[in-house]
Design an enzyme around this catalytic site. Sequence first.
Site, PDB file in Angstrom:
ATOM      1  N   LYS A  24      43.185  71.688  46.021  1.00  0.00           N
ATOM      2  CA  LYS A  24      42.301  72.805  45.663  1.00  0.00           C
ATOM      3  C   LYS A  24      41.245  73.030  46.743  1.00  0.00           C
ATOM      4  O   LYS A  24      41.016  74.165  47.169  1.00  0.00           O
ATOM      5  CB  LYS A  24      41.644  72.511  44.305  1.00  0.00           C
ATOM      6  CG  LYS A  24      40.764  73.618  43.792  1.00  0.00           C
ATOM      7  CD  LYS A  24      40.694  73.607  42.283  1.00  0.00           C
ATOM      8  CE  LYS A  24      39.819  72.513  41.718  1.00  0.00           C
ATOM      9  NZ  LYS A  24      38.381  72.721  41.964  1.00  0.00           N
ATOM     10  N   SER A  25      40.611  71.971  47.195  1.00  0.00           N
ATOM     11  CA  SER A  25      39.559  72.112  48.217  1.00  0.00           C
ATOM     12  C   SER A  25      40.123  72.751  49.485  1.00  0.00           C
ATOM     13  O   SER A  25      39.519  73.651  50.070  1.00  0.00           O
ATOM     14  CB  SER A  25      38.996  70.734  48.585  1.00  0.00           C
ATOM     15  OG  SER A  25      38.294  70.188  47.504  1.00  0.00           O
ATOM     16  N   GLY A  97      33.499  76.505  41.104  1.00  0.00           N
ATOM     17  CA  GLY A  97      32.254  76.173  41.797  1.00  0.00           C
ATOM     18  C   GLY A  97      32.443  76.172  43.305  1.00  0.00           C
ATOM     19  O   GLY A  97      31.575  76.630  44.061  1.00  0.00           O
ATOM     20  N   ARG A 125      26.152  76.589  36.095  1.00  0.00           N
ATOM     21  CA  ARG A 125      26.055  75.561  37.151  1.00  0.00           C
ATOM     22  C   ARG A 125      24.997  75.920  38.201  1.00  0.00           C
ATOM     23  O   ARG A 125      24.759  77.087  38.481  1.00  0.00           O
ATOM     24  CB  ARG A 125      27.430  75.347  37.795  1.00  0.00           C
ATOM     25  CG  ARG A 125      28.432  74.834  36.774  1.00  0.00           C
ATOM     26  CD  ARG A 125      29.775  74.564  37.375  1.00  0.00           C
ATOM     27  NE  ARG A 125      29.741  73.457  38.304  1.00  0.00           N
ATOM     28  CZ  ARG A 125      30.783  73.092  39.048  1.00  0.00           C
ATOM     29  NH1 ARG A 125      31.915  73.768  38.962  1.00  0.00           N
ATOM     30  NH2 ARG A 125      30.692  72.080  39.869  1.00  0.00           N
ATOM     31  N   SER A 170      26.979  66.614  48.801  1.00  0.00           N
ATOM     32  CA  SER A 170      27.810  67.706  48.281  1.00  0.00           C
ATOM     33  C   SER A 170      28.562  68.387  49.408  1.00  0.00           C
ATOM     34  O   SER A 170      27.968  69.000  50.296  1.00  0.00           O
ATOM     35  CB  SER A 170      26.941  68.738  47.556  1.00  0.00           C
ATOM     36  OG  SER A 170      27.691  69.923  47.349  1.00  0.00           O
ATOM     37  N   ASP A 323      35.626  63.673  41.606  1.00  0.00           N
ATOM     38  CA  ASP A 323      36.357  64.376  40.541  1.00  0.00           C
ATOM     39  C   ASP A 323      37.259  63.445  39.733  1.00  0.00           C
ATOM     40  O   ASP A 323      37.927  63.882  38.793  1.00  0.00           O
ATOM     41  CB  ASP A 323      37.208  65.499  41.145  1.00  0.00           C
ATOM     42  CG  ASP A 323      36.326  66.597  41.729  1.00  0.00           C
ATOM     43  OD1 ASP A 323      35.199  66.774  41.237  1.00  0.00           O
ATOM     44  OD2 ASP A 323      36.770  67.271  42.677  1.00  0.00           O
ATOM     45  N   ARG A 354      30.261  65.983  32.720  1.00  0.00           N
ATOM     46  CA  ARG A 354      31.401  65.069  32.556  1.00  0.00           C
ATOM     47  C   ARG A 354      30.987  63.687  32.066  1.00  0.00           C
ATOM     48  O   ARG A 354      31.791  62.987  31.451  1.00  0.00           O
ATOM     49  CB  ARG A 354      32.172  64.947  33.877  1.00  0.00           C
ATOM     50  CG  ARG A 354      33.006  66.169  34.141  1.00  0.00           C
ATOM     51  CD  ARG A 354      33.889  66.045  35.359  1.00  0.00           C
ATOM     52  NE  ARG A 354      34.715  67.241  35.461  1.00  0.00           N
ATOM     53  CZ  ARG A 354      35.223  67.700  36.597  1.00  0.00           C
ATOM     54  NH1 ARG A 354      35.017  67.064  37.735  1.00  0.00           N
ATOM     55  NH2 ARG A 354      35.977  68.781  36.598  1.00  0.00           N
ATOM     56  N   ARG A 397      39.612  68.821  34.155  1.00  0.00           N
ATOM     57  CA  ARG A 397      39.857  67.386  34.369  1.00  0.00           C
ATOM     58  C   ARG A 397      39.600  66.568  33.089  1.00  0.00           C
ATOM     59  O   ARG A 397      40.240  65.550  32.864  1.00  0.00           O
ATOM     60  CB  ARG A 397      39.027  66.872  35.539  1.00  0.00           C
ATOM     61  CG  ARG A 397      39.407  67.583  36.843  1.00  0.00           C
ATOM     62  CD  ARG A 397      38.994  66.829  38.071  1.00  0.00           C
ATOM     63  NE  ARG A 397      38.850  67.755  39.190  1.00  0.00           N
ATOM     64  CZ  ARG A 397      39.840  68.204  39.952  1.00  0.00           C
ATOM     65  NH1 ARG A 397      41.081  67.818  39.714  1.00  0.00           N
ATOM     66  NH2 ARG A 397      39.622  69.037  40.948  1.00  0.00           N
TER      67      ARG A 397
HETATM   68  C1  S3P Z   1      34.477  70.130  46.362  1.00  0.00           C
HETATM   69  C2  S3P Z   1      33.404  69.285  46.375  1.00  0.00           C
HETATM   70  C3  S3P Z   1      32.955  68.525  45.198  1.00  0.00           C
HETATM   71  C4  S3P Z   1      34.032  68.456  44.119  1.00  0.00           C
HETATM   72  C5  S3P Z   1      34.670  69.793  43.898  1.00  0.00           C
HETATM   73  C6  S3P Z   1      35.330  70.288  45.173  1.00  0.00           C
HETATM   74  C7  S3P Z   1      34.823  70.873  47.578  1.00  0.00           C
HETATM   75  O1  S3P Z   1      31.817  69.167  44.657  1.00  0.00           O
HETATM   76  O2  S3P Z   1      33.486  67.993  42.914  1.00  0.00           O
HETATM   77  O3  S3P Z   1      35.653  69.726  42.880  1.00  0.00           O
HETATM   78  O4  S3P Z   1      35.944  71.423  47.664  1.00  0.00           O
HETATM   79  O5  S3P Z   1      33.988  70.939  48.488  1.00  0.00           O
HETATM   80  P1  S3P Z   1      30.337  68.872  45.203  1.00  0.00           P
HETATM   81  O6  S3P Z   1      30.197  69.411  46.550  1.00  0.00           O
HETATM   82  O7  S3P Z   1      29.422  69.576  44.221  1.00  0.00           O
HETATM   83  O8  S3P Z   1      30.185  67.375  45.132  1.00  0.00           O
END
Ligand code: S3P
Length: 444
Positions: A24-25, A97, A125, A170, A323, A354, A397
Amino acid sequence: MSPTPLISRAATALAGEVTVPGDKSISHRALMVAALAVGESSIDGLLEGEDVLRTAAAMRALGALVTRRDDGRWVLFGRGVGGLAEPDDMLDMGNAGTGARLLTGLVATHPFTSFFSGDASLRSRPMRRVIEPLSRMGAGFVGRSGGRLPMAVIGTASPIPISYELPVPSAQVKSAILLAGLNTAGTTTVIERQATRDHTELMLRGFGADVAVEALAHGERVISVKGHPELTGRALKVPADPSSAAFPVVAALLVRDSALTVTGVGTNPLRCGLFLTLREMGADIRWTNSREEGGEPVADLVVRHSALRGVDVPPERAPSMIDEYPILAVAAAFAEGTTRMRGLAELRVKESDRLAAMARGLQACGVRLAIEGDDLVVEGGGIPAGGATIPVNLDHRIAMAFLVMGMAAAAPVAIDDASAIDTSFPGFAALMNGLGAKIGADQA
Ligand code: S3P
């Protein structure tokens, strides 16, 4: 849309070889960076989950040509760095997010105004974490109280490069700043005290940007991007998502006599804290056929049912498995002894809180646990009772973690709504059932 309840009953030995959907990222980043590149890019293995489809639609709305071919390959023609166009409607990021925060960075240094919204989970959020640094770069924001969506992002025509130390670990905030830095003259720098996933850095470099990473002591990193790079379209392949692989992997560990292989899983060390932790718990997980795909390490994961024991998970490991705590907490419930997961403050601001969701759900399944400050302490030993229906609150999740719980608990475990699973793992129930799980509609 009416909710889709599901129930997961005890499974007999899970077996087979599967490929889980794309990361996904990396999928979000591939679409965004390809939309900024000159010429054609192609993406194989893109996650076609709700979250990423929202990003694809947003990139289209920002002027990139984005098409999906019949063979599943996505083809993009980008606009060049700084070339995005003002979207003529609200960008609805759904549950995502990552999509919302990274895109906020991208448009913050374009001279137009964009409007962002999302589902009830995303609208709750915190966006302040990106508003703060992007305001310093010159962008303006009008959002709801607490810096929440819906929000207008007033992009700046003359962005200022910043050097910014992340107050929370983050990858989303880091990436938002780096993407904003692309259309900013000079060098934009992010300092992170704890290393977070580096997919943005790798992706930008792959497309031709000048990204420097300096690793200091204790996991601290200084990441800089030079403004106005020429990004060139390229072909890339998205590895299977380790955060999705986590569910069949833990299911196989918990269900007696299981043995399965998950192929082509991303093994970027900044994402693999769960596998490290599970191994410390006694899990039989091996990586075979290690290779590189699209600038990211991948391997096939071979996993067998294992007796697990409780461990202490240090807080500095959190960014590499942020995650994965819901599914780790399920594994911990089946382990012998106590598992203490330390430093989980960030879990409170994910798709749902969570920490609270896991505590409530595990307790409903008869597991003893405590939340001590930002630590989750799970008392393992024996087979958890199960026999509960878990409210999912739009969190994919949480939904998948409790369906895995039901595969090995004494009584079935149900979830009130499975629809959120499509955000990251479309086809989850069918894939798991193909391995021997018993997930079906819950009529209750
Ligand atoms: C992500 C970073 C993480 C993760 C999210 C995906 C990303 O969030 O929890 O599912 O793709 O950069 P945070 O940056 O808020 O830790």
